[in-house]
Design a protein around this motif. Structure first.
Motif, mmCIF file in Angstrom:
data_model
loop_
_atom_site.group_PDB
_atom_site.id
_atom_site.type_symbol
_atom_site.label_atom_id
_atom_site.label_comp_id
_atom_site.label_asym_id
_atom_site.label_seq_id
_atom_site.Cartn_x
_atom_site.Cartn_y
_atom_site.Cartn_z
ATOM 1 N N GLN A 35 0.846 -1.184 0.000
ATOM 2 C CA GLN A 35 0.000 0.000 0.000
ATOM 3 C C GLN A 35 0.882 1.233 0.000
ATOM 4 O O GLN A 35 2.012 1.211 0.479
ATOM 5 C CB GLN A 35 -0.902 0.025 1.237
ATOM 6 C CG GLN A 35 -1.928 -1.050 1.240
ATOM 7 C CD GLN A 35 -2.823 -0.937 2.464
ATOM 8 O OE1 GLN A 35 -2.619 -0.088 3.332
ATOM 9 N NE2 GLN A 35 -3.812 -1.779 2.544
ATOM 10 N N ARG A 36 0.319 2.311 -0.533
ATOM 11 C CA ARG A 36 1.022 3.592 -0.465
ATOM 12 C C ARG A 36 0.853 4.162 0.935
ATOM 13 O O ARG A 36 -0.114 3.873 1.632
ATOM 14 C CB ARG A 36 0.410 4.564 -1.468
ATOM 15 C CG ARG A 36 0.635 4.176 -2.890
ATOM 16 C CD ARG A 36 0.088 5.274 -3.795
ATOM 17 N NE ARG A 36 0.307 4.936 -5.171
ATOM 18 C CZ ARG A 36 -0.664 4.611 -6.022
ATOM 19 N NH1 ARG A 36 -1.906 4.600 -5.624
ATOM 20 N NH2 ARG A 36 -0.384 4.316 -7.267
ATOM 21 N N PRO A 37 1.793 5.013 1.365
ATOM 22 C CA PRO A 37 1.587 5.690 2.647
ATOM 23 C C PRO A 37 0.365 6.599 2.566
ATOM 24 O O PRO A 37 0.020 7.083 1.486
ATOM 25 C CB PRO A 37 2.859 6.520 2.829
ATOM 26 C CG PRO A 37 3.836 6.003 1.870
ATOM 27 C CD PRO A 37 3.078 5.324 0.777
ATOM 28 N N PRO A 38 -0.307 6.820 3.671
ATOM 29 C CA PRO A 38 -1.483 7.694 3.641
ATOM 30 C C PRO A 38 -1.085 9.083 3.187
ATOM 31 O O PRO A 38 -0.096 9.633 3.641
ATOM 32 C CB PRO A 38 -1.971 7.721 5.077
ATOM 33 C CG PRO A 38 -1.257 6.653 5.781
ATOM 34 C CD PRO A 38 -0.068 6.280 4.987
ATOM 35 N N GLY A 39 -1.841 9.622 2.308
ATOM 36 C CA GLY A 39 -1.529 10.937 1.770
ATOM 37 C C GLY A 39 -2.501 11.299 0.664
ATOM 38 O O GLY A 39 -3.677 10.968 0.727
ATOM 39 N N VAL A 40 -1.984 11.934 -0.357
ATOM 40 C CA VAL A 40 -2.838 12.444 -1.427
ATOM 41 C C VAL A 40 -3.338 11.319 -2.319
ATOM 42 O O VAL A 40 -4.506 11.274 -2.686
ATOM 43 C CB VAL A 40 -2.059 13.483 -2.261
ATOM 44 C CG1 VAL A 40 -2.918 14.014 -3.374
ATOM 45 C CG2 VAL A 40 -1.569 14.599 -1.372
ATOM 46 N N ILE A 41 -2.485 10.368 -2.695
ATOM 47 C CA ILE A 41 -2.865 9.316 -3.626
ATOM 48 C C ILE A 41 -3.277 8.073 -2.842
ATOM 49 O O ILE A 41 -2.484 7.507 -2.089
ATOM 50 C CB ILE A 41 -1.690 8.974 -4.559
ATOM 51 C CG1 ILE A 41 -1.246 10.210 -5.313
ATOM 52 C CG2 ILE A 41 -2.083 7.871 -5.524
ATOM 53 C CD1 ILE A 41 0.012 10.025 -6.122
ATOM 54 N N PRO A 42 -4.528 7.613 -3.000
ATOM 55 C CA PRO A 42 -4.943 6.405 -2.281
ATOM 56 C C PRO A 42 -4.377 5.149 -2.935
ATOM 57 O O PRO A 42 -4.015 5.143 -4.107
ATOM 58 C CB PRO A 42 -6.471 6.442 -2.398
ATOM 59 C CG PRO A 42 -6.731 7.204 -3.643
ATOM 60 C CD PRO A 42 -5.625 8.218 -3.760
ATOM 61 N N SER A 43 -4.310 4.071 -2.176
ATOM 62 C CA SER A 43 -3.825 2.794 -2.699
ATOM 63 C C SER A 43 -4.904 2.175 -3.577
ATOM 64 O O SER A 43 -6.074 2.128 -3.198
ATOM 65 C CB SER A 43 -3.490 1.842 -1.564
ATOM 66 O OG SER A 43 -2.441 2.356 -0.798
ATOM 67 N N SER A 44 -4.509 1.687 -4.735
ATOM 68 C CA SER A 44 -5.484 1.096 -5.642
ATOM 69 C C SER A 44 -5.625 -0.403 -5.434
ATOM 70 O O SER A 44 -6.658 -0.974 -5.742
ATOM 71 C CB SER A 44 -5.086 1.371 -7.087
ATOM 72 O OG SER A 44 -3.858 0.743 -7.381
ATOM 73 N N MET A 45 -4.581 -1.071 -4.933
ATOM 74 C CA MET A 45 -4.597 -2.512 -4.694
ATOM 75 C C MET A 45 -4.944 -3.292 -5.964
ATOM 76 O O MET A 45 -5.686 -4.266 -5.937
ATOM 77 C CB MET A 45 -5.579 -2.869 -3.571
ATOM 78 C CG MET A 45 -5.370 -2.105 -2.278
ATOM 79 S SD MET A 45 -3.795 -2.428 -1.510
ATOM 80 C CE MET A 45 -4.122 -3.979 -0.771
ATOM 81 N N LEU A 46 -4.407 -2.868 -7.104
ATOM 82 C CA LEU A 46 -4.709 -3.475 -8.382
ATOM 83 C C LEU A 46 -4.235 -4.924 -8.450
ATOM 84 O O LEU A 46 -4.927 -5.789 -8.997
ATOM 85 C CB LEU A 46 -4.077 -2.653 -9.510
ATOM 86 C CG LEU A 46 -4.410 -3.088 -10.928
ATOM 87 C CD1 LEU A 46 -5.896 -2.950 -11.174
ATOM 88 C CD2 LEU A 46 -3.633 -2.261 -11.919
#
Length: 142
Positions: free
Chosen positions: A79-90
């Protein structure tokens, strides 16, 4: 002794009872369980997954579902760190097959498209992810 004093201090004045950040705690959600249809849907999903797993065991052998579960666990951690871009989990969606499912949650009530959404608190998001704090990562809508 230190662990108990930390947990007591955390429960009394810590983030668990932070009414300004998470709102007032309601007792009704603790007393009343989920809707009967929701619990029925969860049990049907569980039975369906068990049946699919048994079919894969019969077709491909016992190692194939274990490998799929290991892949699912690995991909759920990226996952991406919390911030502007959310995690997509593709990657996880492609392994589980949820890319083929298009539900109402895909186009209705997306909190990122809200005009009144407060900016995300990155520090609190990392605290929740690391288990230092409890509560929602995304703040509620004003």
């Amino acid at each position: 002794m230190e662990d108990t004093s930390k947990t007591i201090a955390h429960q009394i004045g810590g983030l668990q009872n932070d009414a300004l950040r998470f709102g007032l705690h309601g007792v009704k959600s603790d007393i009343v369980g989920s809707h009967p249809l929701e619990s029925s849907l969860q049990s049907v999903k569980g039975a369906e997954e068990a049946m699919k797993r048994q079919c894969k065991v019969n077709l491909y052998g016992a190692a194939f579902p274990l490998k799929e579960e290991l892949d699912r666990q690995i991909l759920s951690r990226f996952q991406r760190p919390p911030g502007v871009i959310p995690s997509s989990m593709l990657g996880l969606e492609s392994v589980t097959g949820s890319l083929d499912h298009f539900g109402f949650e895909d186009f209705l009530n997306d909190p990122h498209e809200s005009e009144t959404l407060r900016p995300l608190d990155m520090h609190h998001g990392m605290e929740v992810r690391l288990g230092l704090s409890k509560g929602p990562v995304y703040p509620s809508i004003i």
